[in-house]
Design a protein around this motif. Structure first.
Motif, PDB file in Angstrom:
ATOM      1  N   LEU A 165       0.819  -1.231   0.141  1.00 46.89           N
ATOM      2  CA  LEU A 165      -0.273   0.385  -0.059  1.00 46.89           C
ATOM      3  C   LEU A 165       0.583   1.257  -0.295  1.00 46.89           C
ATOM      4  CD1 LEU A 165      -3.200   1.467  -0.476  1.00 46.89           C
ATOM      5  CD2 LEU A 165      -2.354   1.390   2.460  1.00 46.89           C
ATOM      6  N   TYR A 166       1.991   1.113   1.033  1.00 50.15           N
ATOM      7  CA  TYR A 166       2.682   2.493   0.629  1.00 50.15           C
ATOM      8  C   TYR A 166       3.721   2.804  -0.469  1.00 50.15           C
ATOM      9  CZ  TYR A 166       1.973   1.685   6.426  1.00 50.15           C
ATOM     10  OH  TYR A 166       2.171   1.633   7.262  1.00 50.15           O
ATOM     11  N   LEU A 167       4.071   1.250  -1.467  1.00 45.15           N
ATOM     12  CA  LEU A 167       4.623   1.189  -2.306  1.00 45.15           C
ATOM     13  C   LEU A 167       3.128   1.547  -3.730  1.00 45.15           C
ATOM     14  CD1 LEU A 167       6.239   1.091  -4.436  1.00 45.15           C
ATOM     15  CD2 LEU A 167       5.977  -1.131  -4.763  1.00 45.15           C
ATOM     16  N   GLY A 168       2.578   1.680  -3.089  1.00 45.96           N
ATOM     17  CA  GLY A 168       1.148   2.492  -4.579  1.00 45.96           C
ATOM     18  C   GLY A 168       0.230   3.560  -4.170  1.00 45.96           C
ATOM     19  N   PHE A 169       0.788   4.002  -2.779  1.00 48.34           N
ATOM     20  CA  PHE A 169       0.338   5.842  -2.849  1.00 48.34           C
ATOM     21  C   PHE A 169       1.244   6.199  -2.453  1.00 48.34           C
ATOM     22  CE2 PHE A 169      -0.689   9.051  -0.338  1.00 48.34           C
ATOM     23  CZ  PHE A 169      -1.732   9.882  -0.592  1.00 48.34           C
ATOM     24  N   GLY A 170       2.775   5.543  -2.608  1.00 49.33           N
ATOM     25  CA  GLY A 170       3.633   6.651  -2.891  1.00 49.33           C
ATOM     26  C   GLY A 170       4.085   6.659  -4.455  1.00 49.33           C
ATOM     27  N   LEU A 171       3.750   5.348  -4.965  1.00 47.76           N
ATOM     28  CA  LEU A 171       3.817   5.513  -6.984  1.00 47.76           C
ATOM     29  C   LEU A 171       2.843   6.378  -7.255  1.00 47.76           C
ATOM     30  CD1 LEU A 171       4.526   1.459  -7.382  1.00 47.76           C
ATOM     31  CD2 LEU A 171       6.052   4.055  -8.042  1.00 47.76           C
ATOM     32  N   LEU A 172       1.408   6.501  -6.526  1.00 44.70           N
ATOM     33  CA  LEU A 172       1.090   6.957  -7.048  1.00 44.70           C
ATOM     34  C   LEU A 172       1.004   9.145  -7.343  1.00 44.70           C
ATOM     35  CD1 LEU A 172      -2.317   7.531  -8.271  1.00 44.70           C
ATOM     36  CD2 LEU A 172      -3.444   7.244  -6.461  1.00 44.70           C
ATOM     37  N   THR A 173       1.718   9.478  -5.637  1.00 46.93           N
ATOM     38  CA  THR A 173       1.338  10.921  -5.680  1.00 46.93           C
ATOM     39  C   THR A 173       2.242  10.894  -6.520  1.00 46.93           C
ATOM     40  OG1 THR A 173       1.412   9.978  -3.323  1.00 46.93           O
ATOM     41  CG2 THR A 173       2.909  12.238  -3.880  1.00 46.93           C
ATOM     42  N   MET A 174       4.397  10.317  -6.928  1.00 48.12           N
ATOM     43  CA  MET A 174       5.336  10.965  -8.143  1.00 48.12           C
ATOM     44  C   MET A 174       4.252  11.447  -9.245  1.00 48.12           C
ATOM     45  SD  MET A 174       8.427   8.765  -9.104  1.00 48.12           S
ATOM     46  CE  MET A 174       7.745   7.171  -9.500  1.00 48.12           C
ATOM     47  N   LEU A 175       3.337   9.647  -9.524  1.00 46.81           N
ATOM     48  CA  LEU A 175       2.753  10.171 -10.662  1.00 46.81           C
ATOM     49  C   LEU A 175       2.056  11.003 -11.252  1.00 46.81           C
ATOM     50  CD1 LEU A 175       1.392   8.849 -13.283  1.00 46.81           C
ATOM     51  CD2 LEU A 175      -0.597   7.563 -12.268  1.00 46.81           C
ATOM     52  N   SER A 176       1.762  11.591  -9.922  1.00 48.36           N
ATOM     53  CA  SER A 176       0.422  12.927 -10.332  1.00 48.36           C
ATOM     54  C   SER A 176       1.670  14.072 -10.136  1.00 48.36           C
ATOM     55  CB  SER A 176      -0.237  12.590  -8.402  1.00 48.36           C
ATOM     56  OG  SER A 176      -1.245  11.720  -7.887  1.00 48.36           O
ATOM     57  N   GLY A 177       2.810  14.181  -9.791  1.00 50.60           N
ATOM     58  CA  GLY A 177       3.785  15.913 -10.363  1.00 50.60           C
ATOM     59  C   GLY A 177       4.329  14.883 -11.441  1.00 50.60           C
ATOM     60  N   ILE A 178       4.302  13.910 -12.232  1.00 42.79           N
ATOM     61  CA  ILE A 178       4.333  13.600 -13.278  1.00 42.79           C
ATOM     62  C   ILE A 178       3.428  13.738 -14.219  1.00 42.79           C
ATOM     63  CG2 ILE A 178       4.989  12.052 -15.378  1.00 42.79           C
ATOM     64  CD1 ILE A 178       6.657  10.687 -12.741  1.00 42.79           C
ATOM     65  N   VAL A 179       2.602  13.851 -13.947  1.00 39.89           N
ATOM     66  CA  VAL A 179       1.358  14.151 -14.765  1.00 39.89           C
ATOM     67  C   VAL A 179       0.863  15.964 -15.277  1.00 39.89           C
ATOM     68  CG1 VAL A 179      -0.919  14.170 -15.458  1.00 39.89           C
ATOM     69  CG2 VAL A 179       0.122  12.165 -14.726  1.00 39.89           C
ATOM     70  N   VAL A 180       1.526  15.963 -14.162  1.00 39.50           N
ATOM     71  CA  VAL A 180       1.160  17.730 -13.639  1.00 39.50           C
ATOM     72  C   VAL A 180       2.105  18.228 -15.597  1.00 39.50           C
ATOM     73  CG1 VAL A 180       1.377  20.262 -12.642  1.00 39.50           C
ATOM     74  CG2 VAL A 180      -0.167  17.721 -11.258  1.00 39.50           C
ATOM     75  N   LEU A 181       3.748  17.895 -15.069  1.00 45.09           N
ATOM     76  CA  LEU A 181       4.891  18.483 -15.788  1.00 45.09           C
ATOM     77  C   LEU A 181       3.990  18.210 -16.916  1.00 45.09           C
ATOM     78  CD1 LEU A 181       7.527  19.087 -15.874  1.00 45.09           C
ATOM     79  CD2 LEU A 181       8.494  16.303 -15.424  1.00 45.09           C
ATOM     80  N   LEU A 182       3.863  17.309 -17.598  1.00 45.92           N
ATOM     81  CA  LEU A 182       3.651  16.253 -19.041  1.00 45.92           C
ATOM     82  C   LEU A 182       2.328  17.660 -19.248  1.00 45.92           C
ATOM     83  CD1 LEU A 182       3.198  12.992 -18.975  1.00 45.92           C
ATOM     84  CD2 LEU A 182       4.788  14.217 -19.745  1.00 45.92           C
ATOM     85  N   LEU A 183       1.275  18.330 -18.375  1.00 48.04           N
ATOM     86  CA  LEU A 183       0.286  18.857 -18.957  1.00 48.04           C
ATOM     87  C   LEU A 183       0.922  19.876 -19.227  1.00 48.04           C
ATOM     88  CD1 LEU A 183      -2.580  18.179 -16.704  1.00 48.04           C
ATOM     89  CD2 LEU A 183      -2.918  17.793 -19.079  1.00 48.04           C
ATOM     90  N   VAL A 184       1.730  20.456 -18.552  1.00 44.61           N
ATOM     91  CA  VAL A 184       2.733  21.555 -18.527  1.00 44.61           C
ATOM     92  C   VAL A 184       3.284  22.073 -19.805  1.00 44.61           C
ATOM     93  CG1 VAL A 184       4.110  23.178 -17.295  1.00 44.61           C
ATOM     94  CG2 VAL A 184       2.258  22.655 -16.024  1.00 44.61           C
ATOM     95  N   GLN A 185       4.511  20.874 -19.433  1.00 48.43           N
ATOM     96  CA  GLN A 185       5.055  21.012 -21.073  1.00 48.43           C
ATOM     97  C   GLN A 185       4.464  20.934 -22.074  1.00 48.43           C
ATOM     98  OE1 GLN A 185       9.019  21.787 -20.960  1.00 48.43           O
ATOM     99  NE2 GLN A 185       9.537  20.374 -19.465  1.00 48.43           N
TER     100      GLN A 185
END
Length: 337
Positions: A303-323
């Motif tokens: 669960l910690y791994l999944g939630f950590g990956l999901l949090t990181m993914l959220s930041g990556i998607v924001v970056l992708l949208l900005v770029q």
């Protein structure tokens, strides 16, 4: 994800629904733009799963659902206009040795939207699933026929994007089983599991014994994570539990995730391309798979791994949208190859 052979600024963005695409630009609007829908839908499903596992609603989830729905609608309208006004350009994509593998992203987008709406609007989910499943079968038959009877494929054309048709098939059971289509789901799951090891062998042969992938296609290496991760989620949906084969699928996906994480500096040096969206959906898949593993095993580490990956993914998607928005503003997309 991009397959264009132009400079980075010419294929580094994605067109939102409001983008004005006159004549020639619409003609060069690629199906690969639907990778944006895959990434945003994966993020949405991930947070929906987090809600279910944690038993806590997140107020931003409805906004994510609305955003991915509007994105898909806008891209679908643009591609429909391309089909109506420039049918020859669509046929050229279907004949292209690399771009042909991105065509199923349209069917995958429908299947992902079916999962997004599975619990909030089951009737809409059913229709989305039926449309996506039919389209996925059509694309799978077309692409595999093209592979078998090719006249222009070379080993240099092989890249991890060839997994996309396989991923679409293993995705079918995720919504198909809850909607009551178990036998159909087994049919598609079997197709995907059959294609995955075959394509994996060819991809490794390509990267080990031939020239390195072009820079613009290096992010597609993340697609290696998607087939086993999605396969694990689908297999658990079909069988209702975690057995030996399920563990093989999950830990294969986790291995590819760790392997790619060790190459982070290599990915960070790459200029922005539309292919950066290849980071998003595979990360969403392994995050969801980890949370599902936590549910099935009761082990909090997953669960910690999944939630950590999901949090990181959220930041990556924001970056992708900005770029992507920056590239759209610079009008550096939808140009001739």
């Amino acid at each position: 994800m991009s397959t264009e052979h132009t400079p980075a600024t010419q294929h580094a963005g994605a067109a939102p629904p409001t983008l004005d695409l006159p004549g020639s630009r619409l003609e060069h609007f690629p199906a690969a733009f639907f990778a944006m829908v895959m990434g945003l839908a994966g993020l949405t499903i991930g947070w929906e799963k987090a809600q279910a596992v944690l038993g806590q609603p997140f107020p931003f989830v409805p906004w994510l659902i609305g955003a991915v729905t509007l994105l898909f609608a806008g891209l679908a309208l643009l591609y429909a206009a391309k089909l109506a006004l420039h049918p020859g350009a669509v046929q050229a994509e279907l004949r292209h040795p690399v771009r042909i593998n991105f065509m199923p992203t349209m069917a995958i987008s429908l299947l992902l939207l079916a999962i997004v709406y599975l619990h909030t609007a089951p009737d809409a989910s059913r229709w989305l699933w039926l449309a996506g499943t039919a389209l996925q079968l059509g694309f799978t038959l077309f692409v595999v026929n093209a592979w078998m009877h090719h006249e222009h494929f070379k080993v240099q054309h092989m890249n991890p994007a060839w997994f996309i048709p396989a991923v679409g098939n293993v995705l079918v059971p995720v919504a198909g089983v809850p909607l009551g289509y178990e036998l159909v789901s087994w049919f598609f799951f079997s197709i995907g599991i059959l294609l995955w090891p075959v394509l994996l062998t060819i991809v490794f042969y390509r990267v080990l014994f031939h020239q390195p992938l072009p820079e613009r296609l290096v992010p597609t290496l993340f697609i290696l994570v998607a087939p086993p991760a999605v396969g694990f989620i689908a297999y658990v949906s079909l069988t209702g539990g975690v057995d030996v084969f399920a563990r093989i699928l999950y830990f294969s996906a986790l291995f590819f995730t760790v392997l790619l994480a060790t190459q982070a500096t290599r990915f960070l040096r790459i200029r922005f391309y539309l292919s950066w969206w290849a980071y998003s959906f595979p990360l969403a898949a392994i995050a969801i798979a980890s949370m599902l593993m936590a549910e099935q095993t009761g082990l909090p580490g997953f669960l910690y791994l999944g939630f950590g990956l999901l949090t990181m993914l959220s930041g990556i998607v924001v970056l992708l949208l900005v770029q992507t928005a920056r590239a759209v503003r610079e009008r550096g997309i939808c140009l001739p190859e």
